[in-house]
Write a protein that holds these residues in place. Structure first.
Motif, short mmCIF file in Angstrom:
data_model
loop_
_atom_site.label_atom_id
_atom_site.label_comp_id
_atom_site.label_asym_id
_atom_site.label_seq_id
_atom_site.Cartn_x
_atom_site.Cartn_y
_atom_site.Cartn_z
N TRP A 1 -29.18 15.00 26.42
CA TRP A 1 -27.90 14.33 26.66
C TRP A 1 -26.98 15.31 27.37
CZ3 TRP A 1 -27.58 9.27 26.15
CH2 TRP A 1 -28.47 8.62 25.29
N ILE A 2 -26.61 14.97 28.63
CA ILE A 2 -25.81 15.85 29.47
C ILE A 2 -24.44 15.19 29.71
CG2 ILE A 2 -25.70 17.07 31.68
CD1 ILE A 2 -27.97 17.95 29.85
N LYS A 3 -23.41 16.02 29.75
CA LYS A 3 -22.06 15.50 29.98
C LYS A 3 -22.00 14.76 31.31
CE LYS A 3 -17.21 16.88 30.40
NZ LYS A 3 -16.24 17.98 30.39
N PHE A 4 -21.48 13.53 31.27
CA PHE A 4 -21.45 12.65 32.43
C PHE A 4 -20.02 12.48 32.95
CE2 PHE A 4 -21.51 8.21 34.15
CZ PHE A 4 -22.30 8.47 35.26
N LEU A 5 -19.11 12.06 32.08
CA LEU A 5 -17.70 11.94 32.44
C LEU A 5 -16.87 11.87 31.17
CD1 LEU A 5 -16.72 8.72 31.94
CD2 LEU A 5 -18.11 8.39 33.96
N GLN A 6 -15.54 11.91 31.34
CA GLN A 6 -14.65 11.78 30.19
C GLN A 6 -13.41 11.00 30.58
OE1 GLN A 6 -13.80 15.88 29.13
NE2 GLN A 6 -11.82 15.83 30.16
N ARG A 7 -12.82 10.33 29.59
CA ARG A 7 -11.60 9.54 29.80
C ARG A 7 -10.52 10.03 28.84
NH1 ARG A 7 -13.19 7.68 34.54
NH2 ARG A 7 -14.80 6.09 34.47
N GLU A 8 -9.30 10.10 29.33
CA GLU A 8 -8.16 10.48 28.49
C GLU A 8 -7.32 9.23 28.22
OE1 GLU A 8 -6.01 13.90 29.77
OE2 GLU A 8 -7.81 14.94 30.47
N ALA A 9 -7.83 8.38 27.33
CA ALA A 9 -7.16 7.11 27.03
C ALA A 9 -6.16 7.25 25.90
CB ALA A 9 -8.20 6.05 26.68
N HIS A 10 -6.35 8.21 25.00
CA HIS A 10 -5.50 8.35 23.82
C HIS A 10 -4.94 9.76 23.73
CE1 HIS A 10 -7.10 4.54 22.06
NE2 HIS A 10 -8.19 4.90 22.71
N ASN A 11 -3.76 9.85 23.10
CA ASN A 11 -3.17 11.16 22.80
C ASN A 11 -3.35 11.53 21.33
OD1 ASN A 11 -2.18 11.59 25.43
ND2 ASN A 11 -0.37 10.33 25.00
N HIS A 12 -3.77 10.58 20.52
CA HIS A 12 -4.01 10.82 19.10
C HIS A 12 -5.46 10.42 18.78
CE1 HIS A 12 0.35 10.61 19.45
NE2 HIS A 12 0.43 11.33 18.35
N TYR A 13 -5.91 10.77 17.58
CA TYR A 13 -7.34 10.70 17.31
C TYR A 13 -7.91 9.30 17.45
CZ TYR A 13 -6.55 8.99 12.48
OH TYR A 13 -6.18 8.25 11.38
N VAL A 14 -9.17 9.26 17.88
CA VAL A 14 -9.91 8.00 18.06
C VAL A 14 -10.80 7.80 16.85
CG1 VAL A 14 -11.57 6.77 19.50
CG2 VAL A 14 -9.83 8.25 20.56
N LYS A 15 -10.71 6.63 16.25
CA LYS A 15 -11.44 6.35 15.01
C LYS A 15 -12.72 5.53 15.24
CE LYS A 15 -11.87 6.25 10.47
NZ LYS A 15 -12.22 7.46 9.72
N SER A 16 -12.70 4.67 16.26
CA SER A 16 -13.83 3.76 16.44
C SER A 16 -14.08 3.49 17.92
CB SER A 16 -13.57 2.45 15.69
OG SER A 16 -14.72 1.63 15.69
N LEU A 17 -15.36 3.30 18.27
CA LEU A 17 -15.78 3.02 19.64
C LEU A 17 -16.80 1.89 19.65
CD1 LEU A 17 -16.48 6.64 20.97
CD2 LEU A 17 -14.56 5.21 21.64
N ILE A 18 -16.77 1.10 20.72
CA ILE A 18 -17.79 0.07 20.95
C ILE A 18 -18.04 -0.01 22.46
CG2 ILE A 18 -18.17 -2.42 20.99
CD1 ILE A 18 -17.06 -2.67 18.30
N VAL A 19 -19.30 -0.14 22.85
CA VAL A 19 -19.64 -0.32 24.26
C VAL A 19 -20.07 -1.77 24.46
CG1 VAL A 19 -21.15 0.36 26.15
CG2 VAL A 19 -20.30 2.09 24.55
N VAL A 20 -19.37 -2.46 25.38
CA VAL A 20 -19.69 -3.84 25.74
C VAL A 20 -19.94 -3.87 27.24
CG1 VAL A 20 -18.91 -6.23 25.77
CG2 VAL A 20 -18.24 -4.74 23.88
N ASP A 21 -21.17 -4.17 27.62
CA ASP A 21 -21.58 -4.12 29.02
C ASP A 21 -21.32 -2.70 29.56
OD1 ASP A 21 -22.33 -6.80 28.88
OD2 ASP A 21 -20.33 -7.48 29.41
N ASP A 22 -20.50 -2.58 30.60
CA ASP A 22 -20.22 -1.26 31.18
C ASP A 22 -18.84 -0.75 30.78
OD1 ASP A 22 -22.64 -0.95 32.44
OD2 ASP A 22 -21.99 -1.99 34.25
N HIS A 23 -18.29 -1.28 29.70
CA HIS A 23 -16.97 -0.88 29.27
C HIS A 23 -17.01 -0.36 27.84
CE1 HIS A 23 -16.04 -3.59 32.65
NE2 HIS A 23 -14.96 -2.86 32.80
N VAL A 24 -16.16 0.62 27.58
CA VAL A 24 -16.04 1.16 26.23
C VAL A 24 -14.68 0.75 25.69
CG1 VAL A 24 -15.23 3.38 27.13
CG2 VAL A 24 -16.06 3.23 24.79
#
Length: 685
Positions: free
Chosen positions: A276-299
């Motif tokens: 598993w190699i680093k691919f990209l990153q997103r800065e969507a939040h300034n505070h901690y992220v508790k949960s993630l879900i991937v639907v199609d090509d979106h997180v």
């Protein structure tokens, strides 16, 4: 005859509405319903329709004492567990528990359902793991595993459903589902490292995120470690994988970045292995992220800030869409005669006196115009009404003449008289009708009639308000037509029509005539959900906005569509649905539509488009008496102008040429939270 308005109005831009962000604890997505369920720290469970632009479809309102730790879907069935120790299956029509179990008698931290959707696993505070059967629409006890040391924080079935993987403090364990015994125990770098999240892939690979910031990968067949990568400084709270299982998404607390790893083949001499190699990153939040879900090509990500964020896991698109933690239903009510604004908060109501501009600068300014008017009198907060910390105000309104304030919690309804000199709120407690009960929707008419929707019985109740007296007038039973939760309620400005929209895409209209009120018609059912309703003041025409960006104008007397827009008439309607509609009483051809990010002005042209025929001719439920109405062409709304906004909550009409917009400023929304994690960047001071 009034002259037609040119769409010019003065706007009160209310930016002092600030609600405390309610953190999102858990996310769960149903592929069958295309529905996203999320739980917040205040105990509420929100169901978001994801078929088109995401919108909040319905809310299960609980208290913080019964907060949900994890959610899971089994086809169309929704399950939850929490620290109250209860496993609950929810009835999505009544929004009440359908079935309750207490598997272990103590707090439950995690929940998972096998791929066949026949068994459910829960992990508890005391180290107990229960397997429950959920076949035949029931929940039955099946197996209790051997007790482990410490709480079970996360659990996942493997794809065949014969093994269960659990995470706790210092270890990841593989269990036999049939025997309830441990097959393998994989220890971490330290016995104090906490396993926060787990994934099990189709090739029996186990991936764990821990409190040290590592993502560790094991071979589930023989429990050997394949690789360990430190993706964060600390606390990987959430992991998610796409359907192809070639993109791994992880996030957490330090820093709260969404990092995407790509599965890549690494060739070393004669051997080839996957890493598993680093691919990209997103800065969507300034505070901690508790949960993630991937639907199609979106997180889809969520956490402490209460924002629901959607971004792409591909490099071709880096846009981030954010949805603020709005309260369900209208949060604002105005009294135009006294220039008052009532704002609803979860546990309080705030009454404000709006600002007054100076006379020498009082010129009409277009909605999209820049700048503002100088104020002779600044906005002033007059009254604050509070309820208990464990209660939730689900509906509130102020009468147009500013004489009455009514609000309802889940447990009680209060009606108060507002006195001007001196300013005081007098609650009515004596000689109240027995029909004055808890309401999910509250509204006043111009003639000081109070309309309540009693959600449990699905009944409209009308009351007459006098100086110190409340008289029950009549009730209208809506349950014969409405079988799903009510999402929108509208009483026409003339008081002759009631329009109700439900979660199953039904829009029903009643003609109000006292005790002789009757059901008039149902609009043709549309494939997208209803997101906003409005009625013209001087004609029986209903304007409806749908989740796919379409807006229609329906004539109730002729029973036909007279105007409509195409899908996605503006760019942002693909990501944000229309939240509200405002109509101009002086010009029925002007419609103001708004979503969370924009304020739009639309105008219907007199030129008719002959290619668009009324869809009511294909509807069997509507009896069309006038054949000319069936063949009538449908006009088009045209886009005139827009105004940018940030987290626009609601807009109200204060007068013929005066509007109020309520927005939440991002800096005010995040102000009550702890300082965000600061990460030093290379090359920055």
């Amino acid at each position: 005859m009034k002259a037609k308005s040119k769409g010019i109005a003065n706007v009160h831009n209310v930016r002092f509405y600030t609600i405390k962000p309610r953190a999102i604890v858990s996310l769960a997505y149903s592929k069958v319903l295309k529905c996203l369920a999320l739980s917040r720290e205040d105990g509420s469970i929100e169901l978001w329709d994801m078929n088109y632009a995401p919108y909040l479809d319905r809310v299960i309102q609980l208290t913080s004492e019964t907060a949900v730790e994890e959610l899971a879907w089994a086809s169309k069935r929704l399950f939850s567990v929490g620290l109250s120790g209860k496993l609950i299956e929810w009835d999505l029509e009544s929004l009440q528990p359908r079935c309750e179990q207490s598997p272990t008698g103590n707090a439950l931290w995690c929940l998972d359902i096998n791929s066949d959707e026949t068994e459910l696993a829960v992990g508890s505070e005391e180290g107990h793991i229960n397997i429950m059967s959920i076949e035949n629409d029931e929940i039955n006890y099946k197996t209790l595993f051997n007790k482990q040391m410490g709480r079970v924080l996360c659990c996942k079935f493997d794809k065949p459903g014969v093994r269960l993987i659990t995470g706790s403090v210092g270890a990841v364990r593989i269990w036999s589902v049939s025997k309830g015994t441990t097959l393998h125990t994989m220890t971490l770098s330290s016995k104090f490292v906490i396993v926060h999240s787990l994934l099990v892939l189709s090739n029996n690979t186990i991936i764990a995120g821990d409190s040290a910031g590592f993502v560790t990968v094991w071979n589930g067949a023989n429990a050997t470690q394949l690789e360990a990568n430190q993706v964060l400084d600390a606390n990987v709270f959430a992991l998610a994988i796409n359907e192809k299982e070639d993109r791994l998404v992880c996030s957490g607390k330090e820093p709260p970045l969404i990092r995407v790893l790509s599965k890549t083949q690494i060739k070393r001499e004669e051997s080839v292995c996957d890493r598993w190699i680093k691919f990209l990153q997103r800065e969507a939040h300034n505070h901690y992220v508790k949960s993630l879900i991937v639907v199609d090509d979106h997180v889809i990500s969520a956490g402490e800030d209460g924002l629901l964020c959607i971004t792409s896991i591909s490099k071709t698109s880096g846009a981030i869409t954010k949805y603020a933690p709005f309260l369900p239903g209208p949060v604002a009510s105005v009294a135009p005669s006294a220039n008052l604004l009532l704002l609803r908060y979860p546990q309080s109501l705030h009454l404000w006196k709006l600002g007054v501009p100076q006379e020498n600068t009082h010129k009409q300014t277009s909605i999209g115009g820049a700048g503002g008017l100088q104020l002779l009198q600044t906005p002033d907060k007059l009254i604050q009404l509070n309820v208990g910390a464990t209660k939730f105000i689900q509906a509130a309104a102020i009468s147009p003449d500013s004489s009455w304030i009514c609000y309802s919690t889940v447990d009680e309804l209060r009606l108060s008289r507002l006195k001007a000199n001196p300013l005081a709120v007098e609650r009515l407690t004596e000689n109240l009708p027995a029909e004055l009960e808890v309401a999910s929707h509250i509204s006043f008419s111009k003639s000081n009639q109070l309309f309540l929707i009693h959600a449990e019985s699905r009944e409209l109740r009308c009351f007459e308000l006098k100086k110190n007296q409340v008289n029950f007038l009549y009730s209208v039973y809506l349950s014969a037509e409405l079988k799903s939760p009510i999402s929108h309620v509208l009483v026409s400005p003339c008081g002759n029509y009631l329009v109700v929209a439900t979660s199953n895409h039904l829009i029903a209209v009643w003609q109000l005539n006292g005790k002789e009120s009757k059901h008039l018609l149902n609009l043709p059912r549309y494939k997208a959900g209803t997101t906003a309703l409005a009625m013209h003041e001087n004609s029986p025409r209903l304007v409806v906005a749908y989740a796919n960006g379409r807006i229609v104008d329906y004539d109730l007397s002729a029973r036909c569509f007279v105007c409509e827009t195409g899908k996605h008439f503006v760019g942002s309607s693909r990501t944000h649905c229309i939240k509200g509609l405002l109509l101009d009483p002086q010009n029925p051809n002007i419609v103001i539509a708004y979503n969370e990010m924009h304020f739009y002005v639309l105008q219907s042209l007199d030129r008719k488009d002959d290619s668009l025929k009324s869809p009511s001719s294909k509807t069997k439920r509507l009896s069309i008496a006038n054949e000319e109405a069936v063949n009538k062409s449908v006009r088009r709304y045209t886009f005139k102008m827009s105004l940018m906004r940030q987290h626009l909550v609601q807009a109200c009409r204060l007068g013929d040429q005066e509007l109020v917009t309520i927005s939440i400023q991002p800096k005010n929304l995040l102000a009550p939270l702890p300082p965000p994690y600061i990460r030093k960047k290379y090359g920055a001071a």
